[in-house]
Scaffold this active site. Structure first.
Site: not given
Length: 978
Positions: A18-22, A51, A85
């Site tokens: 999760r990009g926002e997290d880590t 997306g 994913e």
């Protein structure tokens, strides 16, 4: 053939997070650490997750990666993109992708049971989405990933960079595992590796598989296992190759091996096991969720398997355990059902390995061709012997090679024999004796003969002893039920025998070398130590008449087995020891046995090709109460049947006159009694060939043979087989080959399994018809050959070509009758009648090609009717087949004989009440299914049209009903076979 490694990948690691997290802390640091170690890692751009759909490029990146690291952080489940994913990643896991979850500051149980932030996120998603099925897939994916072996980082656990190092270390180990050295020259290894890999089925499913690799010492079991390990280790979460389990467990204990196993698979060097029981518990607890590869090399005791790989539930789904051993019984006792026997090298591979070891190249000086062939013959395809000899003769001259070969033949290399001797040392004392008896005296004998001969010494234990020797890979039972033994194992046994009594041939337990026997018999140097004397002169040796001391057997007070199969003696013996139990002397040089011989312990008496004129030498029947076999084959001077009615244990009686028919008087030499009183009612095997038998034989003596199992009347002049033979309930085998006057067979025993009636040129058509049509096909196992050329009506399918086939599903049918109409070969030792059997195109048993031999065919056609399960490949058919999958069986003679010789073939599968014919078909079921499915819409529309025509009076209602019934039958058929 080269051994191929795992397929190439575009990426070694795929990062899911999760990009926002880590992205800018943990995952960013993990990505840098992977790249710093040279690991090609995929990390998506920030724009890709904006997306809602997984792009084809991203899905392809997952598919083309070796490892996926899933960083499960606090807000991972709040992203539908991350969840989709994860579903794709777990789908690729079934195709070989290794998935490593990292629980970053979240509890694995929260992920597994969707609690805390994961539960909240999915609840929101479920309210927002109308697609309930997709949410269920996400939940299942989270449960699956939480069950995988991974890493958990919590606040306060220490330095984050050290945690990242441990993850990267594991990835490095998976990508670049330590390769084990296989062999300097892995000649002939590739095909075997591919065969075993196919048995392991590594790529398919999550099922557990355990396989045993067995074979004689030095044949290459460990080498094969090493090559397998290098080939497939990447497909597992953890792997361990425990080499030489027997030696290491003896030295250090099984807990030491348990410690190594856990340390290697878990990557934990601090494991310390105090006892075997603690080790078992730890293996069960720590590995039950891991997909592991475990190879246990050179196992020889059940407790080793029970301690290191006791049960399938010790390991996670998809795990594989490979065991190498010399003992097949060990595998069976541990319920290892899938096994692979490592064979010796063929001539070409053996020569190639020898050249590489001796010359470091496959091209050698032509002067060495002869000595290379000599070594190849001596080694008999055993890789150990080829490598040892090749290394010892490296850079040696041709003369040195010749000298060394002569030395090996005289005194085998200790390095080779020590390796082979391991199996011998593991035997019990009595089993060692049986092995040495076989190695010295009985190689190549028929198994039943060996059991009978040695049974006179070892009582009723022979079948057990033989099975142990087979399990230990010391001997084999050949295709024709002969006892076979590798040349070097035979040499090992003979050397052990000579070392046990080095002080002289007359003081050994066994005498088997012709020169030793000749010396002892000439010089009268035998002693009471001799128990077995087997005199065989090779056909290539010049046979000379032996002038010997007729008192030579007098000193052999414990002689139990005396076998002289060839060799000329100038005169007969003066005495035999009372200990004698087996007497077999071909061409016995006197017309009587020694008058002072007490045969009370005699069990077997075989004196073929001898000069006896009467049976007076048998003496009192009270002294022969232990006699079980009596053989006077081709004793041309005998014309009367002996009185054997008082021999209570006699089971085998043979008077084969192989040189043609002669007059045989069926009268008791005592008082002119009929033959019926001269035959023991206990006879199990009776052979009387090439004799002039008249009808008195059937009226007088034949009925006394009610207990006989094998009856051989070949080449006799009988004209009929009487109806009373139906009462012979024990008769399994009947041979009337070449009985040219035989016309009628008036009945058959109910339990007859084999009938040979080759070249019975006078047999009537009614007799042949009886053999085919008296419900013979519903009886027990069948293997009949007799003149004839018609195919019976009860066969399910017939063919005019060299092949015939059928389909089955689930279990292989327990009884499959095949029929062949073709001329019979004159040389009946050629397996003309044994076809090749293929299941789904795979040969079930390789047969040698009888076309390589010159075989003259008889003019008249013969019928060969046999049950497929009677043939030698019956044991190869007992495989596990998946339910409801149709398998194609082909029985073919293609390539074995000229197809023009085959006049007809037929097949019949006997029905079982529990199976019926639902699981047997003679047409292609898949084609039928397709036809049914494709034709149903058409027929349905056609039927509607017929109803329409009928309603307007354009078609008879009866025809409409008939078409409807046909449609219904087709529908039922499609359901039944689908």
């Amino acid at each position: 053939m080269a051994i191929q490694n795992s397929p190439a990948f575009t990426y070694e690691v795929f990062l899911s997070f999760r990009g926002e997290d880590t992205r800018h802390d943990f995952t960013g640091n993990l990505y840098k650490a992977l790249c710093d170690r040279g690991i090609h890692t995929f990390i998506d751009d920030e724009d890709l997750q904006s997306g809602e759909e997984i792009t084809p490029a991203l899905a392809k990146a997952i598919e083309e990666s070796r490892i996926a690291i899933v960083v499960l952080s606090h807000n991972y489940a709040s992203s539908s993109f991350c969840l989709d994913e994860l579903v794709v990643i777990l789908d690729c896991k079934n195709k070989g992708l290794l998935v490593i979850p990292v629980f970053y500051k979240v509890d694995p149980s929260d992920v597994r049971h969707q609690k805390e932030s994961y539960g909240e996120a999915l609840t929101k998603r479920q309210r927002r989405f109308e697609d309930v099925e997709k949410v269920q897939k996400w939940k299942m994916a989270l449960r699956q990933v939480a069950d995988l072996s991974g890493y958990h980082f919590k606040d306060g656990d220490g330095y984050e960079y050290k945690f990242i190092e441990s993850v990267v270390d594991r990835v490095c180990h998976k990508i670049n595992p330590a390769r084990l050295h296989v062999a300097d020259y892995p000649v002939g290894l590739g095909p075997q590796v591919l065969e075993v890999r196919k048995l392991l089925n590594v790529e398919c499913g999550d099922g557990f598989h355990m396989i045993g690799i067995h074979g004689m010492g030095g044949v290459g079991k460990t080498t094969l296992a090493l090559a397998l390990y290098n080939l497939i280790a990447d497909c597992f979460d953890g792997s361990c190759f425990l080499q030489n389990v027997t030696e290491k467990s003896n030295k250090h204990g099984l807990e030491h091996l348990q410690n190594i196993l856990l340390s290697k698979i878990l990557g934990d060097k601090d494991i310390n096991i105090a006892s075997e029981h603690e080790g078992i518990s730890m293996i069960q607890q720590r590995l039950q969720r891991k997909k592991v590869l475990l190879i246990l090399d050179n196992v020889d005791k059940c407790e080793q398997l029970q301690t290191l790989a006791g049960s399938p539930d010790w390991f996670g789904p998809g795990s594989r355990v490979i065991i190498t051993t010399r003992d097949t019984h060990l595998l069976a006792s541990h319920q290892v059902k899938t096994t692979y026997e490592v064979k010796t090298l063929n001539k070409d591979d053996a020569l190639q390995l020898l050249k590489w070891k001796a010359f470091k190249t496959k091209h050698v000086d032509p002067r060495y061709v002869e000595v290379l062939n000599d070594v190849e013959i001596y080694a008999s395809g055993l890789p150990l012997a080829l490598e040892v000899i090749g290394s010892n003769l490296f850079a040696k001259t041709v003369e040195q090679w010749k000298s060394a070969i002569n030395q090996y033949k005289r005194i085998p290399n200790s390095q080779i024999l020590d390796k082979l001797k391991v199996s011998f040392d593991a035997l019990e004392e009595e089993e060692k004796g049986v092995f040495l008896d076989i190695a010295c005296c009985f190689k190549g004998y028929i198994l039943r003969d060996v059991e009978d001969i040695l049974g006179a010494i070892y009582d009723d234990c022979m079948k057990h002893h033989i099975s142990v020797l087979v399990d230990k890979s010391l001997i084999k039972i050949g295709q024709w039920s002969t006892v076979e033994i590798h040349d070097l194992i035979e040499e090992m046994g003979r050397q052990i025998d000579q070392q046990e009594s080095p002080e002289g041939s007359g003081k050994r337990r066994r005498l088997w070398l012709p020169k030793d026997i000749t010396e002892v018999l000439k010089d009268n140097t035998g002693t009471s130590r001799i128990e077995i004397l087997c005199f065989h002169i090779s056909i290539s040796e010049k046979e000379e008449t032996l002038d010997w001391n007729r008192n030579a057997f007098g000193k052999m007070e414990k002689l139990k087995i005396l076998i002289i199969r060839n060799g000329k003696f100038c005169k007969g013996p003066n005495s035999f020891p009372e200990s004698l139990r087996v007497l077999e002397w071909h061409g016995y040089p006197s017309n009587c046995l020694p008058s002072n011989f007490d045969p009370s312990k005699l069990v077997t008496c075989k004196l073929p090709n001898s000069h006896f004129t009467s049976f007076g030498f048998l003496g009192s029947s009270k002294k022969l109460e232990n006699l079980t076999e009596l053989n006077f084959d081709n004793c041309q001077l005998l014309t009367r049947m002996p009185d054997v009615s008082d021999l209570p244990n006699l089971e085998k009686l043979s008077f084969d006159l192989s040189y043609g028919c002669k007059e045989w008087k069926w009268v008791n030499p005592k008082d002119g009694e009929e033959v019926g009183s001269t035959v023991s009612s206990n006879i199990l095997e009776f052979s009387l060939t090439a004799c002039n038998l008249n009808d008195d034989f059937f009226s007088a003596g034949f009925t006394q043979l009610g207990t006989v199992k094998n009856l051989n009347l070949s080449r006799s002049n009988i004209t009929f087989l009487p109806g009373c033979i139906k009462e012979f309930h024990c008769l399994n085998y009947l041979n009337v080959n070449r009985c040219k006057r035989l016309q009628e067979i008036r009945g058959l025993p109910p339990n007859l399994k084999r009938l040979r009636a080759i070249k019975c040129t006078s047999l009537t058509s009614s007799a042949s018809s009886m053999l085919l049509n008296q419900q013979l096909h519903e009886a027990g196992e069948t293997d009949f050959i007799f003149p004839g050329g018609s195919i019976p009506r009860w066969l399910d399918k017939e063919s005019r070509g060299p092949s015939i086939s059928f389909w089955f599903r689930n279990e292989f049918p327990p009884k499959v009758l095949c029929l062949l109409i073709a001329p019979e070969p004159v040389d009946i030792t050629v397996e003309f009648n044994t076809p090749v059997v293929l299941i789904n195109g795979k040969v079930q048993e390789y047969r040698w090609n009888s076309m390589e031999r010159e075989v003259r065919m008889l003019e008249s056609d013969h019928i060969h009717l046999f049950d497929l399960h009677v043939l030698p490949f019956r044991y190869k058919l007992m495989e596990m087949y998946s339910e409801n999958e149709w398998k194609h069986v082909e029985i073919t003679y293609q390539g074995l004989i000229h197809t023009s010789l085959i006049k007809g073939m037929g097949i019949h599968v006997v029905k079982e009440e529990r199976r019926g014919m639902k699981d047997i078909r003679y047409d292609d079921p898949y084609t039928t299914i397709k036809m049914c499915i494709t034709s149903l819409p058409f027929l349905f529309c056609f039927y509607l049209a017929l109803i329409l025509f009928s309603s307007h009076g354009l078609l008879n209602p009866t025809m409409t009903t008939l078409f409807g019934f046909m449609l219904y039958k087709i529908y039922l058929k499609s359901i039944d076979i689908g």
